[in-house]
Design an enzyme around this catalytic site. Structure first.
Site: not given
Length: 455
Positions: A18, A106
């Protein structure tokens, strides 16, 4: 107090599709530093015995970033879920006995104190099998839910895909972060199955497996911003915004005046003293140190620079790496410095480039002055002595030295040294031709008229 050794497993094997980037997701920067290194720094403060980053897609980039830091890596060749990813760290932790933190590359802004809370809870007398870090977002969405009692003892954990309506109504969500003893972790992981909606091996299943053995786990909570994950450019911007808001608040609490706080952007290592005034739209890149009593005017950009007390910067100034602005010096509008020292009380008020230069105390650099430091192949240094005066629109062709107290006349191109207290004039002799401009205009207007007639 933590008495057992600590290790950390950081999961960074996801593809990050993404992000739509050739750069690995966990290496995208927040405040000028890759998000993964933010997390590694927070873990390092715990003095861990071992740290393992689990890589997958783009592993070469991640390994290149962490190996120089002494961090071990393990590879998850297939993306089979978080439980499977953690299991890949078993070999790197062979022989380790202690408490293991499971983190995500992340999810970069988890603080050391939160990690300590997780480890402390793991070590309490009731000896939970695992400690889960939970949070309550404004929109629980598709997060996995943690079903626990008022004391934080977990009854069960369920992924959103597998939760019923009652479980989805619970607001306490699973961040994915855990603390587990080494004696328990890999044995429990070996028992995790993939009989679920996604066909994956879920890390949270170890909580239910421990419960089946008669051992309860516990949850502690933190704010949603601390465990915000980054899966897209928009989420990256959101996490950057949260980090900047906290940093601005800390700066103001420490005695810094921010005229328009939302327009000031700090780097991860920016150091700013007391009684500093920062006007709107100032950006700090990495490696900046600003002493007490400095004013930084609007639209200035600083990176790799040192600014001493009482200095005045900008507006529209650019300080590049190696810029060293000394006490009470003045860097004015549209002035750029790189690998240059501006001595105490010296001034470069406007439209100047100082590169590979040393300017002595009290010197004055006139508007439009440049140090010509590059010949297309090599860089050379310019030295300007104390109290020297450089006239406007001068070009100092390095290597060159301007002596203390010397004056360089406006418009000079200086290619050789100027001795102390001397006057240097480098100009062509003026020649005036009376009436020439008028005759030139008349001639050109005539040509223009003739051309139009011919057309």
């Amino acid at each position: 107090m933590m008495t057992r050794p600590v290790a950390a497993i950081i999961l960074a094997a996801g593809k990050g599709t993404r992000m739509k980037s050739d750069l690995h997701k966990v290496l995208h920067p927040i405040a000028g530093r890759p998000m993964l290194l933010h997390l590694i720094d927070a873990v390092t403060a715990l003095s861990p015995e071992r740290m393992v980053v689990v890589t997958g897609a783009g592993r070469e980039q991640v390994e290149g970033a962490v190996t120089p830091l002494g961090v071990r890596t393990a590879v998850q060749a297939e993306q089979l879920g978080t439980g499977h990813a953690v299991a890949q760290a078993a070999a790197a932790l062979d022989g380790f006995v202690g408490d293991i933190l499971i983190l995500y590359g992340d999810v970069p802004l988890v603080e050391t104190r939160t990690m300590r809370r997780m480890l402390d809870r793991l070590g309490q007398d009731d000896a939970p099998a695992a400690v889960v870090l939970g949070f309550r977002p404004d929109d629980a969405g598709a997060y996995g839910r943690v079903i626990a009692d008022m004391d934080g003892r977990i009854d069960r954990m369920v992924e959103f895909k597998d939760a019923d309506a009652e479980e989805r109504a619970v607001t306490l969500c699973n961040s994915g972060l855990m603390a587990v003893r080494s004696e328990d972790l890999f044995g429990l992981l070996a028992r995790v199955g993939n009989d679920n909606a996604a066909g994956e091996y879920y890390l949270p299943d170890i909580v239910m497996l421990a419960a089946a053995d008669g051992r309860r786990s516990a949850v502690i909570e933190t704010g949603a911003a601390e465990v915000a994950g980054v899966n897209s450019r928009a989420e990256l911007a959101g996490v950057e915004g949260d980090w900047q808001r906290r940093r601005r608040a800390r700066a103001m609490a420490d005695g810094v005046t921010l005229i328009a706080p939302d327009t000031v952007w700090f780097a991860h290592d920016t150091v700013v003293g007391r009684d500093v005034v920062i006007e709107p739209h100032v950006v700090f890149g990495p490696g900046v140190q600003v002493a007490d009593g400095v004013t930084i005017h609007a639209f200035s950009h600083l990176e790799g620079a040192t600014v001493a007390s009482g200095a005045d910067i900008g507006p529209y100034a650019r300080l590049r790496p190696g810029a060293d602005v000394r006490e009470r010096a003045r860097v004015g509008n549209f002035v750029e410095m790189k690998k240059a020292i501006l001595g105490p009380g010296a001034k470069a008020n406007h439209l100047t480039y100082l590169g590979d230069a040393e300017v002595g105390a009290g010197a004055n650099i006139g508007a439009g002055t440049i140090t010509c430091n590059y010949d297309g192949f090599f860089k050379y240094r310019t030295v300007i002595g104390e109290g020297a005066f450089i006239g406007s629109n001068s070009a100092l062709v390095a290597p060159v030295t301007i002596g203390a107290g010397a004056i360089v006349g406006a418009g000079a191109v200086v290619t050789s040294d100027v001795e102390a207290d001397a006057l240097a004039l480098v100009r062509a002799e003026r020649s005036t031709k009376p009436g020439w401009a008028k005759r030139f205009r008349e001639m050109m207007l005539g040509r223009k008229a003739a051309k139009k007639t011919g057309e």
